[in-house]
Design a protein around this motif. Structure first.
Motif, mmCIF file in Angstrom:
data_model
loop_
_atom_site.group_PDB
_atom_site.id
_atom_site.type_symbol
_atom_site.label_atom_id
_atom_site.label_comp_id
_atom_site.label_asym_id
_atom_site.label_seq_id
_atom_site.Cartn_x
_atom_site.Cartn_y
_atom_site.Cartn_z
ATOM 1 N N CYS A 1 0.816 -1.209 0.000
ATOM 2 C CA CYS A 1 0.000 0.000 0.000
ATOM 3 C C CYS A 1 0.852 1.263 0.000
ATOM 4 C CB CYS A 1 -0.918 0.059 1.208
ATOM 5 S SG CYS A 1 -1.132 -1.459 2.104
ATOM 6 N N CYS A 2 1.923 1.232 0.766
ATOM 7 C CA CYS A 2 2.729 2.424 0.877
ATOM 8 C C CYS A 2 3.297 2.836 -0.473
ATOM 9 C CB CYS A 2 3.859 2.211 1.867
ATOM 10 S SG CYS A 2 3.287 2.181 3.553
ATOM 11 N N GLY B 1 6.303 -0.451 2.152
ATOM 12 C CA GLY B 1 5.316 -1.516 2.230
ATOM 13 C C GLY B 1 5.796 -2.727 2.978
ATOM 14 N N SER C 1 4.291 1.515 8.896
ATOM 15 C CA SER C 1 4.408 0.593 10.017
ATOM 16 C C SER C 1 5.006 -0.733 9.600
ATOM 17 C CB SER C 1 3.035 0.365 10.616
ATOM 18 O OG SER C 1 2.502 1.572 11.045
ATOM 19 N N CYS C 2 4.634 -1.219 8.435
ATOM 20 C CA CYS C 2 5.114 -2.532 8.023
ATOM 21 C C CYS C 2 6.627 -2.567 7.957
ATOM 22 C CB CYS C 2 4.555 -2.899 6.661
ATOM 23 S SG CYS C 2 2.840 -3.319 6.726
ATOM 24 N N CYS D 1 0.341 4.598 8.305
ATOM 25 C CA CYS D 1 -0.085 3.373 7.648
ATOM 26 C C CYS D 1 -1.179 3.684 6.660
ATOM 27 C CB CYS D 1 -0.564 2.356 8.683
ATOM 28 S SG CYS D 1 -0.964 0.777 7.956
ATOM 29 N N PRO D 2 -0.892 4.136 5.530
ATOM 30 C CA PRO D 2 0.407 4.572 5.035
ATOM 31 C C PRO D 2 0.698 6.001 5.467
ATOM 32 C CG PRO D 2 -1.199 4.799 3.323
ATOM 33 C CD PRO D 2 -1.918 4.244 4.495
HETATM 34 S S1 SF4 Z 1 2.326 0.276 6.604
HETATM 35 FE FE1 SF4 Z 1 0.149 0.099 6.258
HETATM 36 S S2 SF4 Z 1 -0.157 1.083 4.330
HETATM 37 FE FE2 SF4 Z 1 2.004 0.670 4.474
HETATM 38 S S3 SF4 Z 1 2.268 -1.290 3.526
HETATM 39 FE FE3 SF4 Z 1 1.953 -1.677 5.657
HETATM 40 S S4 SF4 Z 1 -0.218 -2.036 5.818
HETATM 41 FE FE4 SF4 Z 1 0.110 -1.049 3.889
#
Ligand code: SF4
Ligand code: SF4
Ligand code: SF4
Lengths: 143, 168, 450, 103, 191, 377, 169, 177
Positions: free
Chosen positions: H39-40, H75, H103-104, H134-135
């Motif tokens: 997602c990021c 991500g 966060s990931c 996130c993101p």
């Molecule tokens: S931090 Fe959130 S938005 Fe970014 S990749 Fe992980 S789950 Fe997806």
């Protein structure tokens, strides 16, 4: 003209040296940390499969082949084209025109020949998949 | 066709008794595993069924019952109706015939089920791990799966470290 | 240049040895100056590309380094010098090192016969235009070298694509150049420029060099088409969109320079941009009257330095427009597939180029230069050209009107708008000031750290 | 003033020629042989031009060289096409391994 | 003739469609860019233009927290750690720890929805980059403090301005360490 | 049909790794391409680089607590994942959300559909070399993101829906903004059409490439725009009539073989453009019909689902997005399985890539709209 | 020795050295690349000889055409193992012998023969006179060349396709 | 505390004028690798997009690691992916920096408990800057990139270049001295 030619040579040498100087200068201010993994070849983050050198599609080659001949033709036509205006002034324009025309026409034939034979075509078009109509409410799918 | 009729039609077509449940929500039909492919072919080809669309195929692990249920969700565009077929296989020797010859889409769904649950589909043309690395151990969607402690030197758990740098 | 140095030599009265040294020095100085100029041009073009791309994409583009971000290219260049110079382990090391040289020499050596002005040309070769054609083919060798030496599949594919492309597009570009040579009757760059008006019609003010109707592009319909053929082929030779297959990001990662980092990559990069300028300069020379100032004869221009300077500005401006168009194309069009690329060359460009060459020959055979009909054709072509431009702008205004005044919509959807409080502090960027300069602020924030 | 005369060019040309001969005779890679041939042709062209400059000063030398270059290109095209065909058929382009041109 | 006319119509179509595309991109040279030149060349600070509901970095106004630990229970990934200890002397419930791991938080807002005291909220802060990931574990309790009383229904709760708490906590991106969870000694003889 | 991998390619065959880090495999897909330099013998997809175990995680989460995770199933169409999951649990619990909530869901979903198609169409253009259309669509998407942020607080991972309703209501300003956006966006679409859609180069690149015929499309389980591009007239919104879609009027664009064959890449491209227009239409109707009322049905604080199982699906931007939930009577799902469009779209790549060129592969991936989180979950 | 001579020797050395490298290196691709030096050097020598047009055509055809073609051919037919190892046939000694003797003969011939030299005229452009020559005395060969080129195009393509059938699927 | 970024006249390195100049150039030309996993990555795209426009600050994306300065872990990182990312990182030319976005990449985030997700990019790469979110919104990413700018502004560049030490900030888990 000698000066001009010397100038050309000078340009070759200077532009070669310039890059060299930049690279040498860069040596002073850039790090150099060779590591084995770093100098492995890049393949989208994967370890490469098979050698990096390979035999490629020879269609490139065919095309280059044909075009080199046309390149050569330019070498031949250029001097004639240059004198076209001179000859025009001498009222021999039609002669020159005829000469260029015949020359180019013959080459054009070559182009047409290769084109029509399909030798320059790359893509052997894949045969159309036989498409069956699929309509909601009809029953002729997958049978 | 309502679930009841469907049940009759299935029994009639396959010539066997079929357990089924009207379910609180979705009805499903429990096919004996020997008839799995046959049932698939039948529901796909019978003109009054023609379930030509395999929505999904997955497995559910029931360690208590020592079994894995393979569930196929089908849909018929022509009759606008869904169908859920299930079959029960042994959890320790999960093996069943592949539906890839019936619906090409099944191939990848089966690979996924193999990867995550360890169900072996005989006859699948390309039965390899699909989502996890080839060297992964175990099948994560099983209820008793224990993740490894580290993978290629990367710890799989993150130690909780406080700002002072001391581990809590 | 030659005359100039000879005059100096004579004035100084040097003996043969010192004379030679002087000539050599003169050559080196000129070469270095032109090289630096070309480097600057290439650098500025990278900046221009990013700015134009920014504006086209309703962004801003680099604007922080120097006024308006004009020094961005210097920062990039310096950074690339500082970047580690990687050579992959299994590469062919000498070849890998040499490849950028071939590209750089191939492009920059061509600048020797770019006519920036009546006198501002390093060497007005008699075969100038063919020399340009020939020397740039060094680029294809360099590219092939880099592709092969990298020992990387993407590089090799990119290199081969590029070389095949350059070799084949050389033909239409040369043929359409020959069309112009036919009209001009010379291969020298200055000769071609001066042939565009000026020589034969000294009398009338409106018939002198530099007016659009004297340009070769508006000479006759075939020359008009020849320009577009040349331009297309030149864009293809420069590996630019829509023909940028060798470095197609979505297919070949970065093409033949995938494995290059640091200064060597900069070599390719600068080569590419210098090449754009080169092709625009050639187009200006061949089709747009070069440095000629409307209504002024070349001889007059040679006599005064201010006119020279004006000529230089005109030339640079015309070439810059060419560069702009190339950049603009790049940020608009999708790219062709490789078979379509080759097909375009031999199915469309080469036949059309043949026809243009023949058509031009017939034109000057049938219609006497300077005859009334000749002038009518020039005039009509000019009008036609301008009509095209006008129609284009009509379309542009149509598009602007279509979505007019709605571009500011963004702020609207940001929810309730609070009154602006200048005292609000963001975390690290100090007191917010309206229109504050970035560099100032980032300079200050250093003190806050720690 | 220049001390460079005809001999210099002729000597360079002789050097290129003998290098070409060596290349043709000692190497078995088809492309290498082609390299040799190109060297020989280049040396011949150099001779032509040198003679035409230091000799009568007429243009025929240049015309001849032009033709040589064109024919060299033509020859290279055909030769390389043959190499390609050879490789496809015989899976090798080492000329001494391909005794006959039959496919 | 069919082949020839399709040949030329292809040329024509190409010129027309490409030309129109070029006109579109050219027209953008005369329009305003939409860029908001964060951080410094915006009309107003970007943060103040964010919509009310925007979910930025979590913060808790510890003065109104009732210590009910609903938020910690609701968080699907356990990134809120609340410790409430009853002071044996005063029988007062004391918050000894309120940590939010914003390096793990997924900014889903479930915790905020469940907080009865509206002390937990998403600020609009987004500038939280740190050079040390441990610094992203936000400690809201420095020394044990009594929990607040649960607010009455419909009574507006007075809280500190949104964002003012975390902004202070995240001000220095380069700091590597900090005093963390109150040490046992500091907590007095409770627990 | 699909041969197993052999790691000993023929000598003359080039084995190319496309991905996982490759600009055209948005996200992290990988293709092992067997080619002779330009024409592919075979392109074998390799997925799983983004396998995050979302299905396993579900087994340890409460029913409402799993909602944020559904956002990440497909970040480009988070709303649909929310919706599919919410509908599934509602079916099990027998809850019907209030009508306003349904409308809000539809509004959010259709906006999300537009946003998702914007990325897809932009990526198609970008992969074919035209960067600017992509940027224009990003710019428009940014507006949708803003609206989403105003509506539910986050730009991408919305976590908007709840079991039995939605988390937040919207106000008139927002609706006004939406209307403004629609007016604007329809014009932008027009501009986009003249910029790129019928651009001859793009058409030539896409038309007649990688034709998927209807029977194959159904057999391989293609869904959504990919299926419709092949000429199959199916749309869950219309034909299954979930949520309030029966009250809304819209067309289902089909592949017509406008510039090539039905089912080629160009159809897949155009169908998406048309779908965006239809979404605008739906949104306008929603603006008119939006009723007043509650946005959240009564749901027990601790959701305990009865023993049941359900498959619910919605028509996402990539077609049927289904979720199969097995509930075992506790507060946590027993098994959750997601059925996504990209997964099946990916499985057809190997079959149709034979004989295409490398550049075509890029077009195929882009037009099939395969994105990694959906294939891998 | 003047500066011009110095440059001449430099060019000559580059020409001959890269030719020698091309001949003696074991790696065929490098051999082809090193021909670049030879071709450019010869072009420069043409320049010294006031044959500007020929010099340019030399670059155009040899560097831009033949060299690229050769590179293609090498890359097409060889892989990494064969590029670096193919060299030397059995007549290696004999070849060298022949080469040396030819060099000796030609070298002596070149250096010792009292060539009848005229002082070269000043540098002057050659293109126009070439053109006139092509329209005059060399008209027939010029036209014939076009036929040759026609033959080359067709022949080249046909021959290159010759081996197609079995290896192409 | 990392000595590299320890700023200020007291205790830190005296940064020469040349260093300042070179760092100014480096700072204004941060090229990031076009790479995102989840997602990021979408927000990474938006950062280069028109609204935020990282190009303003001289940041452009490059498709090959050889020419990039910053690796943005945008991500979720799975185990299957981690070795590839490691390889990409290794293949980048010095100097190189790593940003963990979201966060990931910071800690594994919501997938920390998942069997296939790496709990944080710093477990296998030396991360320089962590961005929560996130993101994280595009501006937040931009802020992270600007922190990298600040960091390299303070580096004694010539000393580093000459000493030939790889530019690796210590992984977070290792003891800091
Ligand atoms: S931090 Fe959130 S938005 Fe970014 S990749 Fe992980 S789950 Fe997806
Ligand atoms: S926002 Fe979500 S993840 Fe973050 S603390 Fe609250 S509940 Fe937990
Ligand atoms: S009052 Fe709010 S913040 Fe405090 S513990 Fe309860 S839910 Fe959490």
């Amino acid at each position: 003209m000698a000066f001009d030619l010397a100038m050309v040579l000078g340009f070759w040498i200077v532009s070669f040296l310039a890059l060299l100087v930049f690279l040498l200068f860069g040596k002073l201010i850039r790090p150099n940390v060779p590591l084995p993994v770093k100098s492995s070849s890049y393949e989208c983050g994967e370890r490469p499969i098979g050698p990096g050198w390979f035999s490629f599609n020879n269609r490139f080659y065919l095309i280059a082949l044909v075009f080199v001949v046309f390149d050569v033709e330019i070498a031949l036509v250029a001097p004639v084209v240059v004198v076209f205006r001179d000859m025009l002034a001498k009222d021999m324009g039609w002669l020159v025109f005829a000469e260029i025309f015949i020359f180019l026409a013959i080459l054009f034939v070559a182009l047409i020949y290769v084109w029509s034979r399909g030798d320059l075509r790359w893509h052997q078009d894949i045969p159309d998949p036989t498409c069956k109509p699929f309509e909601i409410g009809t029953k002729e799918v997958n049978q | 066709m309502n679930p009841d009729q469907l049940h009759k039609r299935l029994q009639e077509g396959l010539g066997i008794e079929i357990e089924w449940s009207e379910g609180p929500v979705d009805p499903f039909y429990l096919i004996p595993s020997d008839f799995w492919v046959k049932a698939g072919l039948f529901v796909r080809d019978a003109t009054d069924l023609s379930f030509e669309f395999l929505r999904s195929l997955c497995g559910v692990d029931y360690p208590d019952e020592k079994s894995i249920l393979v569930v196929a969700h089908l849909f018929s565009y022509q009759h606008k109706m869904p169908l859920v077929l299930k079959t029960k296989i042994d959890r320790d020797q999960p093996k069943i015939e592949s539906l890839a010859s019936v619906w090409p889409a099944a191939c990848w769904h089966e690979r996924e089920t193999y990867d995550l649950l360890g169900v072996v589909f005989t006859g699948n043309p390309d039965l390899r791990r699909i989502l996890l690395p080839e060297d992964w151990v175990g099948h994560p969607l099983r209820k008793d799966y224990q993740p490894p402690n580290q993978y290629h030197g990367i710890p799989t758990t993150r130690p909780v470290v406080d700002c002072d740098g001391e581990q809590l | 240049m030659e005359e100039l140095s000879r005059n100096i030599v004579e004035a100084l009265g040097l003996n043969p040895f010192w004379e030679q040294v002087f000539y050599a020095l003169a050559i080196i100085v000129v070469a270095v100056v032109v090289f630096m100029a070309a480097l600057t041009i290439a650098g500025l073009l990278t900046y221009l590309e990013r700015r134009v791309a920014g504006r086209i994409q309703s962004r801003v583009g680099p604007n922080r380094v120097g006024p308006l971000g004009l020094l961005q290219w210097l920062a990039d260049g310096l950074k690339l010098v500082m970047k580690e110079d990687l050579i992959p382990a299994c590469a062919d090391r000498p070849m890998f090192r040499l490849a950028p040289y071939a590209v750089v020499v191939g492009v920059f050596a061509a600048f020797v016969s770019v006519p920036f002005g009546q006198l501002l040309i390093a060497a007005d070769l008699n075969v100038g235009i063919i020399y340009l054609l020939a020397i740039t083919s060094l680029v294809s060798v360099g590219v092939l070298m880099s592709g092969w030496a990298s020992n990387n599949k993407w590089s090799l594919l990119g290199g081969i694509r590029s070389a095949a492309q350059i070799v084949s597009y050389e033909v239409p570009s040369a043929l359409s150049i020959l069309s112009v040579v036919l009209l001009a009757g010379t291969l020298s760059m200055q000769g071609i420029i001066q042939a565009q008006g000026g020589q034969e019609y000294h009398a009338e003010f409106w018939a002198r060099g530099g007016w659009p109707w004297n340009w070769f592009i508006f000479h006759n319909p075939f020359a008009f088409i020849a320009f577009f053929l040349y331009f297309t082929a030149a864009v293809a030779e420069g590996n630019r969109t829509p023909f940028d297959l060798p470095e197609a990001e979505s297919e070949l990662v970065s093409g033949y320079n995938t494995e290059y980092s640091g200064m060597r990559f900069a070599g390719f990069f600068l080569g590419e941009f210098a090449n754009i300028y080169l092709m625009s300069a050639v187009a200006t020379t061949l089709f747009f009257g070069g440095w000629q100032i409307p209504g002024i004869l070349p001889e007059e221009q040679a006599s005064s330095w201010s006119l020279q300077l004006m000529g230089l500005l005109i030339f640079v401006f015309k070439a810059a427009i060419g560069c702009f168009v190339v950049i603009w194309l790049r940020w608009t069009l999708p790219r062709l597939r490789v078979d379509q690329l080759m097909g375009l060359c031999y199915k469309y460009l080469v036949p059309f180029a043949f026809i243009c060459l023949g058509g031009n020959a017939v034109y000057i055979l049938l219609i006497k230069a300077g005859s009334t009909f000749d002038w009518i054709v020039h005039g009509a072509m000019t009008l036609f050209g301008f009509a095209l431009v006008v129609y284009f702008f009509v379309r542009v205004t149509h598009h602007i009107r279509l979505v007019k005044d709605r571009v500011d919509f963004d702020i609207l959807s940001r929810g309730t708008k609070k009154p602006f409080d200048p005292a609000v502090q963001t975390r690290r960027y100090g007191r917010h000031r309206k229109g504050a300069r970035a560099l100032e602020i980032t300079g200050q924030q250093g003190k806050e750290i720690g | 003033m220049s001390t460079i005369g005809l001999q210099h060019y002729l000597f360079i040309s002789a050097l290129l020629f003998s290098l070409g001969i060596v290349c043709v005779l000692t190497r078995r890679h088809a492309v290498a042989i082609l390299i040799g041939i190109e060297l020989i042709l280049n040396s011949a062209s150099l001779n032509m031009i040198a003679f035409s400059r230091f000799g009568q000063g007429n243009i025929q030398g240049s015309v001849f060289v032009l033709f040589i270059i064109v024919l060299a290109a033509a020859e290279a095209v055909v030769a390389l096409a043959m190499i390609l065909a050879l490789q496809k058929r015989m899976k090798t382009i080492e000329v001494d391994k391909t005794n006959s041109l039959k496919g | 003739m069919g082949a020839l006319s399709s040949y030329f119509s292809a040329v024509g179509r190409t010129i027309a469609t490409l030309g129109d595309g070029l006109a579109v991109t050219f027209s953008y040279l005369f329009r305003k860019p939409v860029t908001l030149q964060y951080p410094d060349r915006t009309v107003e600070p970007l943060i103040s233009t964010l919509p009310e509901r925007s979910r930025g970095i979590l913060e808790i106004d510890i003065d109104v927290c009732t210590g009910c630990t609903m938020c910690a229970k609701q968080c699907p990934i356990d990134c809120i750690h609340v410790e409430v200890v009853k002071d044996p002397e005063t029988n007062q419930r004391m918050l000894t720890r309120f940590d939010i791991d914003i390096a793990k938080c997924m900014f889903c807002g479930l915790c905020v929805e469940s907080c009865p005291a509206s002390g937990l909220r998403h600020s609009h802060e987004f500038e939280g980059a740190m050079s040390d990931v441990a610094r992203l574990m936000l400690h809201f309790v420095d020394k044990p403090l009594p929990v607040a009383k649960p607010p009455k229904k419909d009574e507006p709760v007075q809280t500190k301005p949104k964002g003012s708490i975390v902004r202070e906590m995240l001000r220095d991106p380069w700091a590597r360490t900090r005093k963390s969870k109150p040490k046992a000694e500091e907590c007095g003889d409770i627990g | 049909m699909i041969e197993p991998t052999d790691n000993n390619p023929q000598r003359s065959e080039l084995v190319l790794n496309m991905g996982p880090h490759h600009p055209s495999t948005h996200g992290v897909l990988r293709f092992v391409v067997y080619t002779d330099g330009e024409i592919m013998r075979r392109a074998q997809p390799d997925i799983g680089y983004l396998h995050r175990g979302i299905e396993k995680i579900a087994e340890n989460k409460t029913y409402p607590g799993y909602m944020p995770f559904t956002d990440r199933i497909n970040y480009l169409e988070a709303m649909f994942c929310n919706q599919a999951y919410a509908i599934a649990i509602e079916k099990i619990l027998g809850i019907t959300p209030p009508e306003r909530a349904e409308f809000l869901r539809v509004i959010a979903c259709e906006l999300n559909r537009i946003a998702s198609h914007q990325v897809t169409l932009g990526c198609i253009a970008m992969d074919l070399g035209a960067f600017t259309p992509f940027v224009y669509l990003l710019r428009e998407r940014e507006k949708i993101n803003d609206m989403m942020e105003a509506l539910c607080g986050n730009r991408l991972t919305h976590n908007y829906m709840r079991i039995g309703g939605v988390s937040a209501d919207l106000d008139d300003t927002w609706l006004g903004n939406l209307e403004g956006f629609l007016d604007h966006f329809e014009l932008i679409l027009e501009e986009f059409t003249s910029l790129i859609v019928y651009n001859e180069i793009l058409v030539k690149r896409l038309a007649d490439v990688a034709v998927i015929c209807a029977a194959d499309a159904v057999g391989y389980g293609l869904v959504g725009p990919n299926l419709r591009a092949s000429g199959v007239n199916w749309d869950c919104r219309r034909d299954l009539g979930y949520s309030v879609y029966p009250q809304l009027e819209f067309d289902v664009p089909l592949g017509r073989g406008e510039r090539g064959t039905v089912g080629d890449c160009f159809e897949r491209f155009v169908v998406r453009v048309e779908e965006m227009k239809q979404s605008c239409r739906i949104l306008r109707q929603c603006l008119r019909k939006l009723p007043d009322g509650e946005i959240q049905a009564k749901v027990p604080k601790m959701i305990k689902a009865p023993k049941a199982e359900v498959y619910s699906c919605v028509e996402g931007a990539r077609g049927e997005l289904g979720v199969y939930v097995v509930a075992d009577g506790t507060t946590k799902p027993y098994r959750v399985k997601w059925r996504t469009g990209s997964f099946s779209a990916m499985s057809i790549v190997e079959a149709i890539s034979r004989g295409l060129m490398i550049a075509d592969l890029v077009a195929v991936i882009a037009t099939l709209d395969v994105i990694a989180p959906e294939t891998d979950r | 020795m003047t500066l011009v001579d110095l440059i001449f020797y430099l060019v000559a050395v580059i020409t001959v050295a890269s030719a020698a490298y091309a001949v003696f290196t074991r790696n065929i691709v490098r051999a082809v690349f090193s021909l670049l030096g030879t071709f450019l050097g010869v072009a420069a020598l043409y320049g010294f000889l006031s044959a500007d047009f020929i010099a340019v055509i030399q670059i155009l055809v040899y560097v831009g055409g033949i060299l690229v073609l050769m590179l293609f051919a090498v890359m097409l037919t060889s892989n990494i193992e064969t590029t670096s190892s193919s060299n030397r046939s059995g007549g290696w000694f004999l070849g060298l012998l022949a080469g040396t003797s030819i060099l000796i003969i030609l070298g002596t011939l070149a250096l010792k023969t009292p060539w009848k030299q005229t002082e070269p005229s000043a540098y002057s452009p050659t293109t126009a006179s070439l053109g006139h020559e092509l329209l005059g005395g060399a008209l027939l060969p010029f036209e014939l060349l076009s036929i040759v080129l026609l033959g080359v195009v067709i022949g080249g393509v046909v021959i290159a396709r010759f081996g197609r059938k079995e290896s192409d699927t | 505390m990392s000595p590299i970024i320890e700023p200020g006249p007291e205790g830190g390195f005296a940064i020469g004028k040349i260093d300042q100049l070179l760092n100014l150039a480096r700072k204004n030309s941060l090229w990031y690798l076009l790479f995102g996993t989840a997602c990021c990555a979408i927000e990474l795209m938006q950062t280069g997009g028109p609204r935020t426009d990282a190009d303003r600050l001289g940041m452009v994306f490059r498709a090959t690691p050889r020419q990039s300065d910053v690796l943005i872990l945008a991500g979720t990182i799975t185990y299957k992916m981690s070795s590839r990312i490691r390889m990409l990182y290794e293949q980048m030319a010095e100097p190189k920096y790593v940003i963990a976005m979201g966060s990931c990449a910071n800690t594994g985030g919501l997938f920390q408990e998942s069997y296939s997700v790496v709990s944080g990019g710093d477990l296998f790469l030396p991360v320089d800057v962590y961005i929560p979110g996130c993101p994280p919104r595009p501006e937040a990413l931009l802020e992270g990139l600007m922190l990298i700018q600040q960091k390299l502004e303070r580096e004694p560049w010539l000393k580093k270049a000459w000493s030939g030490t790889p530019n690796q900030s210590d992984p977070w888990l290792k003891p800091r001295g």
